[in-house]
Design a protein around this motif. Structure first.
Motif, PDB file in Angstrom:
ATOM      1  N   UNK A  60       1.018  -1.260  -0.018  1.00 48.12           N
ATOM      2  CA  UNK A  60      -0.082  -0.071   0.161  1.00 48.12           C
ATOM      3  C   UNK A  60       0.734   1.249  -0.091  1.00 48.12           C
ATOM      4  N   UNK A  61       1.852   1.291   0.774  1.00 44.22           N
ATOM      5  CA  UNK A  61       2.637   2.427   0.802  1.00 44.22           C
ATOM      6  C   UNK A  61       3.584   2.668  -0.367  1.00 44.22           C
ATOM      7  N   UNK A  62       4.004   1.618  -0.924  1.00 43.54           N
ATOM      8  CA  UNK A  62       4.888   1.742  -2.255  1.00 43.54           C
ATOM      9  C   UNK A  62       3.789   2.192  -3.463  1.00 43.54           C
ATOM     10  N   UNK A  63       2.629   1.862  -3.359  1.00 45.40           N
ATOM     11  CA  UNK A  63       1.712   1.919  -4.499  1.00 45.40           C
ATOM     12  C   UNK A  63       1.430   3.714  -4.300  1.00 45.40           C
ATOM     13  N   UNK A  64       0.838   4.108  -3.159  1.00 48.08           N
ATOM     14  CA  UNK A  64       0.853   5.394  -2.934  1.00 48.08           C
ATOM     15  C   UNK A  64       2.240   6.282  -3.032  1.00 48.08           C
ATOM     16  N   UNK A  65       3.321   5.973  -2.813  1.00 49.39           N
ATOM     17  CA  UNK A  65       4.504   6.396  -3.062  1.00 49.39           C
ATOM     18  C   UNK A  65       4.754   6.684  -4.589  1.00 49.39           C
ATOM     19  N   UNK A  71       2.097  12.279  -9.463  1.00 51.19           N
ATOM     20  CA  UNK A  71       1.293  13.450  -9.221  1.00 51.19           C
ATOM     21  C   UNK A  71       2.238  14.888  -9.455  1.00 51.19           C
ATOM     22  N   UNK A  72       3.102  14.451  -8.740  1.00 48.74           N
ATOM     23  CA  UNK A  72       4.133  15.811  -8.357  1.00 48.74           C
ATOM     24  C   UNK A  72       5.325  16.009  -9.273  1.00 48.74           C
ATOM     25  N   UNK A  79      -3.552  15.245 -15.514  1.00 47.16           N
ATOM     26  CA  UNK A  79      -4.204  14.258 -14.449  1.00 47.16           C
ATOM     27  C   UNK A  79      -5.355  13.341 -15.419  1.00 47.16           C
ATOM     28  N   UNK A  80      -5.967  13.809 -16.304  1.00 50.32           N
ATOM     29  CA  UNK A  80      -6.776  12.990 -17.163  1.00 50.32           C
ATOM     30  C   UNK A  80      -6.052  11.967 -18.069  1.00 50.32           C
ATOM     31  N   UNK A  81      -4.885  12.395 -18.528  1.00 48.07           N
ATOM     32  CA  UNK A  81      -4.101  11.505 -19.307  1.00 48.07           C
ATOM     33  C   UNK A  81      -3.589  10.341 -18.148  1.00 48.07           C
ATOM     34  N   UNK A  82      -3.225  10.739 -16.971  1.00 42.42           N
ATOM     35  CA  UNK A  82      -2.658   9.834 -16.173  1.00 42.42           C
ATOM     36  C   UNK A  82      -3.623   8.796 -15.721  1.00 42.42           C
ATOM     37  N   UNK A  83      -4.900   9.271 -15.734  1.00 45.13           N
ATOM     38  CA  UNK A  83      -6.084   8.069 -15.113  1.00 45.13           C
ATOM     39  C   UNK A  83      -6.048   7.013 -16.538  1.00 45.13           C
ATOM     40  N   UNK A  84      -6.208   7.762 -17.818  1.00 49.00           N
ATOM     41  CA  UNK A  84      -6.302   6.997 -18.970  1.00 49.00           C
ATOM     42  C   UNK A  84      -5.138   6.008 -19.200  1.00 49.00           C
ATOM     43  N   UNK A  85      -3.923   6.136 -18.589  1.00 44.85           N
ATOM     44  CA  UNK A  85      -2.707   5.542 -18.762  1.00 44.85           C
ATOM     45  C   UNK A  85      -2.738   4.404 -17.770  1.00 44.85           C
ATOM     46  N   UNK A  86      -3.619   4.502 -16.622  1.00 43.74           N
ATOM     47  CA  UNK A  86      -3.453   3.552 -15.374  1.00 43.74           C
ATOM     48  C   UNK A  86      -4.828   2.669 -15.768  1.00 43.74           C
TER      49      UNK A  86
END
Length: 214
Positions: A60-65, A71-72, A79-86
């Motif tokens: 969990x921690x690694x995924x959030x990291x 994001x940063x 942001x929208x492109x990031x969601x589409x890629x994932x």
């Protein structure tokens, strides 16, 4: 000096010639772990969900990291492109009007919450206005009549607001958190003041008190 041969790929789980592990793709499973990591701050429920995904607390921690790094990053994608890629292409896209503003709602299914959809509201030029979990189209919503019905993960923000009007929105402690204040009867029919806290749009916990009392 002849041409330099490319470095052969490192075996899974082992670093390459220069000590860097090959970056693994950030998948839907990782994204679900990101949502659980935020929810775990308020609700122990994600512990069982984490086990369903075969993930540890370290996972969990690694995924959030990794998500926060994306994001940063100075070279981050929109942001929208990031969601589409994932998450891939959305299951649905529909126009939405909120007040005087026109936007578009993009929704993706997530295996961990089959009756919900991850929804992103996007404005002009792909700007992301909101990101949260909502009830899936056609899925039966919860029956919310009393305080006791407000169990963790039982409802979304808009479902609680509709069930107990007039609900007053509260400022969240983080961008992924929301709050609602409203009155609801308990199982004995006595009216209670309720503060409900949501993470990624899903109910995490409630605080209940008699009206007029701290």
């Amino acid at each position: 000096m002849g041409p330099v041969s490319p470095e052969p790929p490192a075996p899974p789980g082992r670093p390459g010639r220069y000590g860097k592990r090959p970056a693994s793709p950030f998948t839907v499973r990782h994204f679900q772990l990101v949502l659980l990591r935020r929810m775990a701050d308020h609700n122990p429920g994600p512990v069982d969900a984490r086990r369903v995904l075969g993930a540890s607390l370290a996972d969990l921690r690694e995924a959030n990291k990794r998500w926060q790094a994306m994001v940063r990053s100075p070279r981050r994608r929109p942001a929208l492109s990031r969601y589409r890629s994932v998450l891939g292409e959305p299951e649905s896209r529909a126009p939405r009007r909120i007040g005087d503003l026109d936007c578009e709602a993009w929704q993706w299914p997530l295996p961990l919450w089959p009756d919900l959809r991850f929804e992103v509201l996007t404005g002009p030029e792909g700007a992301v206005w909101n990101e949260w979990l909502v009830r899936a189209p056609g899925a039966a919503g919860p029956v919310l009549r009393t305080v006791e019905d407000l169990a963790p993960w039982s409802c979304t923000v808009d479902e609680a607001a509709r069930a107990f009007p007039p609900a007053r929105p509260l400022e969240g402690t983080a961008p992924t958190r929301w709050g609602l204040a409203f009155r609801a009867p308990d199982a004995r029919g006595e009216l209670q003041d309720v503060v409900a806290e949501f993470t990624w749009g899903l109910l995490q916990r409630t605080a209940v008190g008699r009206p007029g009392r701290p």
